[in-house]
Write an enzyme that holds these catalytic residues in place. Structure first.
Site: not given
Ligand code: GLU
Length: 416
Positions: A107
């Site tokens: 993240k």
């Molecule tokens: N931000 C989204 C999540 O928390 C998508 C992450 C992604 O597609 O890599 O799942």
């Protein structure tokens, strides 16, 4: 570190500990699973429109890549910090493992309120952030995506900056605009996934059957796309909300009409045929299913014993506190956990990445039908594990994810 962020981290780690115990895994696996592999905190200096220089903090926490490249969103939010980013990165590792897409978890984020910046400032900040992390991301290394406060446009800027350094690289981010190699169906995917899992559970548990009455907190990318898919599949959406507050009609809302109002520049509160409710009241409405799809930590000890819905679908990441989770378990409320309920986003991110790597484009129908199969498979595995082991859906989901992750860690020789 804010105590709320610590709680998020502790909540995820508590789920890991419980899974390790229930799977009978060796003790030394714990740190291997919990500790992030690599993290960065960067100071991002940009020139503001008024001529002053300002320094923002940026983060990327690469949690685990045993099963494939690190993968996860990028959050622009005033409360973003390293601990928060780390907790969300860990969640991504379990999410990708549970739905069995070949990625790890990560993240990123910047501590900023994106609404306070002009477009020029936001582009400069995004470019500076990209330059600060470009050495640690890559198509086979770590692939960022959107999250709260970022969008397809943000991904386009990251791709542009990364490509300026490394040559044209559409697969460096997912959730891009379709015109730049983004996938059809990516923007609707997190909400569609939540609605697919919710529908299956409503039928299996006979909570509203094939036409459940649903309350959705949030009407952003997740909440609005969940609302559309719920209605498409025969549910009635009774209430939705934004940061301005919620709208409620016990006979159901006309989601297409709400979308029309919002697309013409209005807000949810301009919708005529509904009562206005606060976000706190919305969570307590009489409904079969509640889908908290905005921010974390909204179901807490303050309200868990008053929630009337018998089924909770976690469209947002970590909307339920650890204590609230226990209260709801005792009350017999079923929770479809975030790592399953909102996995649709990363599933279609996987499709987007695969399309970029293959230089091949899928149709919207193909994306939606493969999304449905993957979410259904994840749901069925979680549901039957929960039933067989007599545990909650969250406990079952963590058992499945950690079992799969541990197997990859063992096969790669980490424990030899
Ligand atoms: N931000 C989204 C999540 O928390 C998508 C992450 C992604 O597609 O890599 O799942």
């Amino acid at each position: 570190m804010a105590s709320r962020d610590l709680q998020m981290l502790e909540g995820t780690v508590a789920n890991v500990d419980r899974a390790i115990e229930s799977l009978g895994l060796r003790d030394d696996i714990r740190d291997v699973i919990v500790e992030p592999w690599r993290e960065i905190t960067a100071s991002l200096t940009i020139r503001m429109d008024d001529g002053t220089a300002r320094v923002f903090k940026g983060f990327r926490s690469q949690h685990n890549a045993a099963r494939g490249p690190f993968k996860g969103g990028t959050r622009f939010h005033p409360a973003a910090d390293l601990a928060h980013t780390r907790a969300l990165g860990m969640l991504m590792t379990f999410k990708t493992a549970l739905v069995d897409v070949p990625f790890g978890g990560a993240k990123g984020g910047i501590q900023v309120d994106p609404h306070e910046l002009s477009e020029r400032e936001l582009i400069a900040l995004t470019r500076r952030y990209t330059r600060s992390i470009h050495h640690m991301i890559g198509v086979s290394r770590d692939i960022p995506a959107p999250d709260l406060g970022t969008s397809a446009q943000t991904m386009a800027w990251i791709m542009d900056e990364y490509s300026a350094i490394n040559g044209y690289t559409p697969g460096i981010v997912t959730g891009k605009p379709v015109e730049l190699g983004g996938s059809e169906g990516r923007s609707e995917s997190p909400g569609r996934g939540a609605a697919i899992a919710g529908r299956l559970a409503a039928i299996d548990l006979d909570i509203g059957g094939s036409s459940p009455r649903v309350v959705i907190q949030g009407y952003g990318q997740v909440g609005s796309s969940a609302a559309r898919k719920f209605v498409e599949d025969g549910a009635t959406v009774l209430a939705v909300s934004s940061h301005l507050g919620g709208i409620y009609n016990s006979n159901g809302l006309d989601i297409a009409e709400i979308d029309r109002i919002v697309s013409e520049g209005g807000t949810l509160l301009d919708y005529p045929n509904a009562d206005q409710v606060s976000n706190a009241e919305l969570l307590l409405l009489d409904a079969d299913m509640l889908a908290p799809s905005a921010i974390e930590d909204v179901i807490t000890t303050e309200n868990a014993d008053q929630i009337k819905a018998k089924l909770i679908v976690e469209g947002a990441n970590q909307p339920t506190s650890i204590e609230a989770d226990r209260i709801l378990k005792d009350r017999g409320v079923t929770i479809i956990p975030d790592i399953l309920a909102n996995a649709g986003g990363v599933v279609v991110s996987y499709f987007e990445w695969a399309q970029n790597v293959q230089r091949f484009k899928w149709s919207l129908d193909r994306v939606n039908s493969e999304l449905e199969s993957i979410i259904e498979a994840g749901y069925r595995a979680t549901f039957s594990t929960a039933k067989d082991a007599g545990v909650t859906m969250r406990e079952a989901a963590y058992n499945l994810a950690i079992d799969r992750l541990t197997r990859a860690i063992e096969l790669r020789g980490f424990l030899k």
